[in-house]
Design a protein around this motif. Structure first.
Motif, mmCIF file in Angstrom:
data_model
loop_
_atom_site.group_PDB
_atom_site.id
_atom_site.type_symbol
_atom_site.label_atom_id
_atom_site.label_comp_id
_atom_site.label_asym_id
_atom_site.label_seq_id
_atom_site.Cartn_x
_atom_site.Cartn_y
_atom_site.Cartn_z
ATOM 1 N N LYS A 17 4.158 44.986 61.424
ATOM 2 C CA LYS A 17 4.225 45.695 60.077
ATOM 3 C C LYS A 17 3.016 46.751 59.899
ATOM 4 O O LYS A 17 2.149 46.548 60.796
ATOM 5 C CB LYS A 17 3.934 44.639 59.254
ATOM 6 C CG LYS A 17 4.847 43.422 59.024
ATOM 7 C CD LYS A 17 4.567 42.512 57.871
ATOM 8 C CE LYS A 17 5.679 41.347 57.946
ATOM 9 N NZ LYS A 17 5.038 40.113 56.958
ATOM 10 N N GLU B 70 20.419 55.217 54.997
ATOM 11 C CA GLU B 70 20.858 53.933 55.437
ATOM 12 C C GLU B 70 19.854 52.842 55.091
ATOM 13 O O GLU B 70 19.988 51.821 54.558
ATOM 14 C CB GLU B 70 21.475 53.771 56.863
ATOM 15 C CG GLU B 70 22.242 52.401 57.112
ATOM 16 C CD GLU B 70 22.696 52.467 58.261
ATOM 17 O OE1 GLU B 70 22.699 51.276 58.895
ATOM 18 O OE2 GLU B 70 23.140 53.263 58.886
ATOM 19 N N LYS B 71 18.711 52.983 55.769
ATOM 20 C CA LYS B 71 17.608 52.164 55.533
ATOM 21 C C LYS B 71 16.649 52.291 54.502
ATOM 22 O O LYS B 71 15.809 51.364 54.182
ATOM 23 C CB LYS B 71 16.652 52.051 57.048
ATOM 24 C CG LYS B 71 17.765 51.749 58.225
ATOM 25 C CD LYS B 71 16.584 51.593 59.557
ATOM 26 C CE LYS B 71 17.643 51.183 60.851
ATOM 27 N NZ LYS B 71 16.634 51.210 62.067
ATOM 28 N N VAL C 299 6.848 48.727 56.652
ATOM 29 C CA VAL C 299 7.841 48.697 57.373
ATOM 30 C C VAL C 299 7.647 47.503 58.494
ATOM 31 O O VAL C 299 6.767 47.534 59.040
ATOM 32 C CB VAL C 299 8.521 49.935 58.181
ATOM 33 C CG1 VAL C 299 8.887 50.803 56.764
ATOM 34 C CG2 VAL C 299 7.424 50.633 58.742
ATOM 35 N N VAL D 14 12.806 48.647 62.005
ATOM 36 C CA VAL D 14 13.783 48.051 61.842
ATOM 37 C C VAL D 14 14.086 47.710 60.253
ATOM 38 O O VAL D 14 15.509 47.535 60.138
ATOM 39 C CB VAL D 14 13.356 46.626 62.324
ATOM 40 C CG1 VAL D 14 14.370 45.623 62.455
ATOM 41 C CG2 VAL D 14 13.054 46.827 63.930
ATOM 42 N N GLU D 15 13.187 47.552 59.475
ATOM 43 C CA GLU D 15 13.415 47.117 58.176
ATOM 44 C C GLU D 15 12.375 47.608 57.149
ATOM 45 O O GLU D 15 11.177 47.710 57.498
ATOM 46 C CB GLU D 15 13.690 45.737 58.021
ATOM 47 C CG GLU D 15 13.829 44.937 56.903
ATOM 48 C CD GLU D 15 13.787 43.539 56.805
ATOM 49 O OE1 GLU D 15 13.985 42.948 55.682
ATOM 50 O OE2 GLU D 15 13.662 42.909 57.819
ATOM 51 N N VAL D 16 12.802 47.928 56.126
ATOM 52 C CA VAL D 16 11.734 48.427 55.079
ATOM 53 C C VAL D 16 11.201 46.933 54.143
ATOM 54 O O VAL D 16 12.322 46.277 53.780
ATOM 55 C CB VAL D 16 12.231 49.356 53.985
ATOM 56 C CG1 VAL D 16 11.512 49.638 52.910
ATOM 57 C CG2 VAL D 16 12.582 50.706 54.843
ATOM 58 N N LEU D 17 10.090 46.801 53.990
ATOM 59 C CA LEU D 17 9.639 45.585 53.001
ATOM 60 C C LEU D 17 9.469 46.111 51.737
ATOM 61 O O LEU D 17 8.744 46.515 51.117
ATOM 62 C CB LEU D 17 8.271 45.099 53.669
ATOM 63 C CG LEU D 17 8.397 44.645 55.184
ATOM 64 C CD1 LEU D 17 6.858 44.424 55.509
ATOM 65 C CD2 LEU D 17 9.372 43.538 55.402
ATOM 66 N N LYS D 18 10.678 46.103 51.117
ATOM 67 C CA LYS D 18 10.763 46.575 49.630
ATOM 68 C C LYS D 18 10.026 46.010 48.841
ATOM 69 O O LYS D 18 9.733 46.335 47.538
ATOM 70 C CB LYS D 18 12.129 46.804 49.167
ATOM 71 C CG LYS D 18 13.062 47.923 50.312
ATOM 72 C CD LYS D 18 14.621 47.950 49.704
ATOM 73 C CE LYS D 18 15.353 48.840 50.534
ATOM 74 N NZ LYS D 18 16.756 48.924 50.322
ATOM 75 N N ASP E 108 6.104 53.616 52.386
ATOM 76 C CA ASP E 108 6.937 52.038 52.639
ATOM 77 C C ASP E 108 6.114 51.271 53.593
ATOM 78 O O ASP E 108 5.578 51.688 54.871
ATOM 79 C CB ASP E 108 8.166 52.251 53.026
ATOM 80 C CG ASP E 108 9.246 52.409 51.882
ATOM 81 O OD1 ASP E 108 8.837 51.886 50.802
ATOM 82 O OD2 ASP E 108 10.259 53.224 52.014
ATOM 83 N N GLN F 66 7.903 42.514 67.085
ATOM 84 C CA GLN F 66 7.679 43.155 66.016
ATOM 85 C C GLN F 66 6.422 43.291 65.393
ATOM 86 O O GLN F 66 5.342 42.580 65.765
ATOM 87 C CB GLN F 66 8.777 42.719 65.080
ATOM 88 C CG GLN F 66 10.078 42.619 65.535
ATOM 89 C CD GLN F 66 11.062 42.232 64.579
ATOM 90 O OE1 GLN F 66 10.745 41.501 63.597
ATOM 91 N NE2 GLN F 66 12.359 42.657 64.622
#
Length: 678
Positions: free
Chosen positions: A324, A369-370, A378, A391-395, A376, A322
């Motif tokens: 970022k 959904e994400k 991510v 895969v994912e948002v780093l909020k 962003d 993965q």
């Protein structure tokens, strides 16, 4: 007569051996010796002879790889030897622990390991009896699997007959989908607005579990065989080690992965695992680790197994790669079928062997959904080491300047309205003149079931579009011989023939034009129904959803699609231009509707149909000229049976009355017109 017959048999046998040898060289050795055209000629000759002499067809003939009707389900299969799953090691320390356990059982006895690539696919079992493939099955729960013999036969690297005589052999292998085939399959599914496969493994599993082997055959699956379940080679000594077994399996014509290594100790195993962790991205197929096996089979027996997994083998699993990065923008593209696909533009970042600068977001639901926003930070990875995905948002990194994304309401390619049909995830452009869809639309417009314009195939359509001569369907009717003569491969005769064929298509029945327009969900059958009901394309253009839904055979999807298409101004303008060119928009005899292909036929309905209500099925029959009876007799032509058919079904069987399932019943209507079911 007998001598001639024997000569034919010998010719067919020779052709089969030659074709299978070429299959082996092409699909297993990757070293073909003839061209595709030469191969096709051999296959065509075999098909011709087998058609002429059907009693000479055998189960191992290359022509039998795909055949038969789709099945209703899969039979279960009991594995003679359980197909156990492997325990996993997620780091080198766990490999050392595995070696310590092996040493604890074998003591001072010397041993070595074979290390193989762990193909990320679906485990299957192949059973050969007297060298002939008789059964293929999924692993299932390890004890019981599903019989998928017909689907496995479509994989050309699986020999239908082994190269050497073997009384009984059951082998295990991994069926997989190559990375490029996975990308192509998902691309086609995305264009059609269908759900995408998450990774090549899911795609392979889904392909093998198709009830229609013809679908499996089109999925470009392959296999690596990696082990033996049971073997009886009529008195000969079977291999004594796993490394010998792999060589022996290769000699039988089975496809074995070339990347395996004999390692003297666990340190060599760890070194080999490190090599492939760096090299895995170079492979044309997906691996998710390596498999380590004690080499000597007698030592495997001494180590035994738990209820779930063997103690003599372990899987070393790679961690997912993965990275970022930042979403700089979200753009949309228009596919050849009008699907609008959002894509994230990213700050370039290395992932799994390549630099990634964009990731498909598939559809609006996934974005919501994400909660992916422009700006962003991510986490991304490659789905199945192939397709970049967010895969994912780093909020926690949000600054407040991030912008939510909204799907466009107008097509970026043509400006037509973008709609999201009910029950679908994809947004679509409704414009029939959309340049992004032009090629496919023209090919469909000219196809046999539509306007049936002889000589206007994909190659010619491409020429016309690239030359700027055709920008929508109506432009076809303004083409001249002089314009065509300026294009490659056109002479006086071919140019004149095409212009005449286009002109002749103006007189086609209305239902052909409706189908040719490419309205989503409107197939040949629905086009006939609509033409029969309205009788004039101008009336269909102004039809409401309520009016459409009231027509027998026109469901909500078709009704919604027709309304969306006809309310788009660009589509209405296109139809006006077609009318100006003299294309027929009136049914010859609207009152006749779709004809009476079932005139004089008596039907009995029993059981619950999956997609039709009893009254709708009755209306279909009566509209097509047939009649419906409440009881079965010798005079009954057909019994249509759904779920829980009861005594009427039993009586039909007893009297020999043909029994139809729902799909066969619907096909009757189209057969009456000499056309395929929609």
């Amino acid at each position: 007569m007998g001598g001639g017959h024997e000569q034919i048999r010998q010719t067919i046998d020779k052709l089969r051996r030659e074709i299978e040898q070429h299959n082996y060289r092409y699909y297993v050795l990757d070293a073909p010796t003839i061209t595709d055209a030469q191969y096709d000629r051999l296959m065509a000759e075999l098909q011709r002879l087998e058609k002429e002499y059907p009693h000479l067809v055998t189960p191992d003939s290359p022509t039998q790889r795909v055949g038969g009707k789709p099945r209703e389900g899969f039979a279960t299969v009991q594995h003679p030897v359980a197909m156990l799953s492997l325990a996993n090691a997620f780091g080198e320390t766990e490999l050392v622990d595995f070696d310590r356990r092996v040493r604890g059982v074998l003591g001072d006895e010397p041993y070595d390991y074979v290390v193989e690539l762990k193909i990320d696919g679906l485990a299957v079992s192949l059973t050969y009896q007297d060298s002939l493939l008789v059964r293929g099955a999924t692993r299932g729960d390890g004890t019981t699997g599903e019989d998928i013999t017909a689907n496995l036969k479509t994989i050309r690297s699986i020999p239908l007959r082994l190269h050497k005589p073997v009384h009984l052999l059951e082998v295990r292998g991994e069926v997989y989908m190559p990375k490029d085939s996975f990308v192509e399959l998902n691309s086609r599914r995305q264009e059609r607005g269908e759900a995408l496969f998450a990774n090549p493994r899911n795609a392979a599993a889904g392909s093998l579990r198709q009830l229609d082997p013809a679908i499996t055959a089109g999925r470009n699956l392959n296999i690596f065989v990696y082990g033996i379940g049971i073997v009886d080679i009529s008195g000969d000594q079977p291999p004594g080690s796993h490394s010998e077994a792999l060589k022996w399996l290769e000699s039988l014509g089975l496809r074995v992965n070339p990347h395996h290594q004999l390692c003297r100790d666990i340190n060599e195993v760890i070194s080999y695992c490190r090599i492939w962790q760096d090299r895995k991205a170079d492979l044309p197929y997906q691996i998710d680790g390596l498999v380590i096996k004690v080499n000597t089979l007698s030592q495997q027996s001494a180590l035994g197994a738990t209820m779930k997994s063997p103690r003599w083998a372990i899987a070393f699993k790679f961690p997912p790669e993965q990275a970022k990065t930042t979403v700089r923008d979200i753009i949309v593209s228009v596919g050849r079928t009008g699907v609008i696909t959002p894509t994230a533009l990213l700050d370039p970042v290395p992932v799994a062997g390549s630099t990634v600068s964009r990731a498909t977001l598939h559809n609006e639901d996934i974005i919501r959904e994400k909660d992916i926003r422009i700006g962003d930070r991510v986490i991304i990875q490659k789905a199945g080491d192939v397709i970049p995905e967010v895969v994912e948002v780093l909020k926690e990194h949000r600054t407040g300047g991030e912008k939510p994304f909204m799907m466009p309401t107008a097509c970026p390619a043509c400006g037509a309205e973008v709609v999201r049909p009910a029950g679908e995830a994809a947004h679509r452009c409704t414009g029939a003149t959309c340049p992004a869809q032009l090629l496919e639309g023209l090919i469909h417009f000219a196809s046999r079931g539509a306007m049936d314009i002889a000589g206007l195939g994909p190659a010619v359509v491409t020429q016309l579009v690239e030359a700027g001569l055709v920008k929508d369907f109506s432009d076809l009717y303004g083409l001249t011989v002089e314009q065509l003569l300026k294009l490659e491969r056109f002479g006086d005769k071919s140019a004149d023939n095409l212009v005449r064929a286009i002109a002749a298509s103006k007189e086609n029945p209305l239902h052909r034009l409706i189908f040719a327009l490419g309205i989503r969900h409107v197939g040949e059958r629905a086009a006939r129904v609509l033409a029969g009901h309205f009788g004039d394309l101008r009336k269909l253009m102004d039809a409401s959803y309520e009016e459409l839904i009231s027509i027998v055979e026109i469901g909500p999807k078709i009704a919604e699609s027709v309304v969306n298409f006809m309310r788009e101004p660009r589509n209405r303008a296109l139809i006006e231009r077609l009318m100006d060119q003299g294309v027929n928009v009136v049914a010859e005899n609207p009152a006749a509707g779709v004809g009476e292909p079932l005139k004089g036929k008596t039907f009995v309905l029993t059981g619950t149909l999956a997609n039709l209500k009893r009254d709708d099925a009755k209306a279909l029959i009566e509209k097509a000229g047939g009649k419906v009876s409440s009881s079965v007799s010798k005079k009954t032509d057909y019994v249509v049976a759904g779920e829980n058919p009861g005594s009427k079904y039993e009586k039909a069987i007893k009297l020999g009355v043909p029994v139809l399932g729902e799909q066969d019943f619907l096909a009757l209507f189209n057969h009456g017109h000499g056309e395929k079911n929609d």
